[in-house]
Design a protein around this motif. Structure first.
Motif, PDB file in Angstrom:
ATOM      1  N   GLY A 221     -48.671 -13.569  26.839  1.00 43.17           N
ATOM      2  CA  GLY A 221     -49.529 -12.395  26.759  1.00 43.17           C
ATOM      3  C   GLY A 221     -49.056 -11.234  27.608  1.00 43.17           C
ATOM      4  N   ILE A 222     -47.809 -11.286  28.047  1.00 39.92           N
ATOM      5  CA  ILE A 222     -47.240 -10.206  28.854  1.00 39.92           C
ATOM      6  C   ILE A 222     -46.394  -9.339  27.918  1.00 39.92           C
ATOM      7  N   ASP A 223     -47.099  -8.519  27.141  1.00 40.18           N
ATOM      8  CA  ASP A 223     -46.467  -7.769  26.059  1.00 40.18           C
ATOM      9  C   ASP A 223     -45.441  -6.739  26.534  1.00 40.18           C
ATOM     10  N   GLU A 224     -45.677  -6.120  27.672  1.00 40.62           N
ATOM     11  CA  GLU A 224     -44.738  -5.114  28.173  1.00 40.62           C
ATOM     12  C   GLU A 224     -43.360  -5.734  28.424  1.00 40.62           C
ATOM     13  N   TRP A 225     -43.343  -6.885  29.068  1.00 41.41           N
ATOM     14  CA  TRP A 225     -42.075  -7.561  29.333  1.00 41.41           C
ATOM     15  C   TRP A 225     -41.482  -8.115  28.038  1.00 41.41           C
TER      16      TRP A 225
ATOM     17  N   TRP B   8     -27.626 -11.866  23.285  1.00 38.80           N
ATOM     18  CA  TRP B   8     -28.896 -11.432  22.710  1.00 38.80           C
ATOM     19  C   TRP B   8     -29.909 -12.560  22.621  1.00 38.80           C
ATOM     20  N   ARG B   9     -29.428 -13.798  22.453  1.00 38.99           N
ATOM     21  CA  ARG B   9     -30.332 -14.937  22.294  1.00 38.99           C
ATOM     22  C   ARG B   9     -31.129 -15.218  23.575  1.00 38.99           C
ATOM     23  N   VAL B  10     -30.509 -14.963  24.720  1.00 40.37           N
ATOM     24  CA  VAL B  10     -31.198 -15.148  25.997  1.00 40.37           C
ATOM     25  C   VAL B  10     -32.398 -14.208  26.067  1.00 40.37           C
ATOM     26  N   TYR B  11     -32.158 -12.935  25.761  1.00 39.28           N
ATOM     27  CA  TYR B  11     -33.207 -11.926  25.840  1.00 39.28           C
ATOM     28  C   TYR B  11     -34.285 -12.151  24.773  1.00 39.28           C
ATOM     29  N   ARG B  12     -33.877 -12.609  23.614  1.00 35.81           N
ATOM     30  CA  ARG B  12     -34.853 -12.901  22.549  1.00 35.81           C
ATOM     31  C   ARG B  12     -35.800 -14.011  22.988  1.00 35.81           C
ATOM     32  N   ASN B  13     -35.236 -15.066  23.558  1.00 37.78           N
ATOM     33  CA  ASN B  13     -36.078 -16.171  24.014  1.00 37.78           C
ATOM     34  C   ASN B  13     -37.008 -15.750  25.147  1.00 37.78           C
ATOM     35  N   LEU B  14     -36.520 -14.901  26.039  1.00 34.96           N
ATOM     36  CA  LEU B  14     -37.403 -14.373  27.086  1.00 34.96           C
ATOM     37  C   LEU B  14     -38.543 -13.572  26.466  1.00 34.96           C
ATOM     38  N   GLY B  15     -38.212 -12.742  25.477  1.00 31.64           N
ATOM     39  CA  GLY B  15     -39.234 -11.959  24.803  1.00 31.64           C
ATOM     40  C   GLY B  15     -40.294 -12.829  24.163  1.00 31.64           C
ATOM     41  N   ILE B  16     -39.870 -13.878  23.510  1.00 32.85           N
ATOM     42  CA  ILE B  16     -40.806 -14.799  22.857  1.00 32.85           C
ATOM     43  C   ILE B  16     -41.700 -15.479  23.890  1.00 32.85           C
ATOM     44  N   LEU B  17     -41.088 -15.940  24.968  1.00 31.61           N
ATOM     45  CA  LEU B  17     -41.879 -16.620  25.997  1.00 31.61           C
ATOM     46  C   LEU B  17     -42.888 -15.682  26.652  1.00 31.61           C
ATOM     47  N   TYR B  18     -42.468 -14.463  26.944  1.00 31.57           N
ATOM     48  CA  TYR B  18     -43.405 -13.511  27.537  1.00 31.57           C
ATOM     49  C   TYR B  18     -44.511 -13.125  26.550  1.00 31.57           C
TER      50      TYR B  18
END
Length: 130
Positions: free
Chosen positions: A112-116, A98-108
């Motif tokens: 400003g790429i809210d959809e991703w 889950w931490r991988v996906y959380r960090n991707l979410g934060i970076l996106y």
């Protein structure tokens, strides 16, 4: 003694001791993670980057924790694109943490790429619940 120094929040002393231990046995990932933690707590995030990069290149199968630390450290040092590449590679390689996906979410989100960002943050929450 290194562990005691870390517990006593004497991070500079602990860093020196962990470096000495690692000079004898450089493949002890637990000691490496402790060194990196102490360096971070001592305000030396940027100094950890070459160590992390070399360790990940050298270790045959670095742990997910070590790769996560590398990605997060890149992010903390303002290297967002490099951090993004590290986390994307982890997803590509099949990591389901889950931490991988959380960090991707934060970076996106920061880009400003809210959809991703929403997609990755939802995936993170789903994995965290399981």
């Amino acid at each position: 003694y290194a562990f005691c120094s870390r517990k006593a929040k004497r991070y500079k002393d602990a860093s020196i001791l962990y470096r000495q231990i690692l000079s004898v046995d450089p493949y002890k990932e637990d000691y490496l993670k402790n060194l990196l933690f102490c360096m971070r707590m001592d305000g030396k995030d940027k100094d950890t980057l070459p160590i992390l990069k070399a360790a990940i290149a050298e270790f045959k199968n670095p742990s997910i924790d070590l790769v996560l630390v590398y990605g997060v450290t890149l992010y903390r040092c303002g290297k967002d694109e490099e951090a993004l590449a590290v986390f994307q590679k982890m997803v590509y390689n099949g990591f389901k943490d889950w931490r991988v996906y959380r960090n991707l979410g934060i970076l996106y989100r920061n880009k400003g790429i809210d959809e991703w960002a929403d997609m990755y943050l939802k995936k993170s929450e789903k994995l965290k619940k399981n």
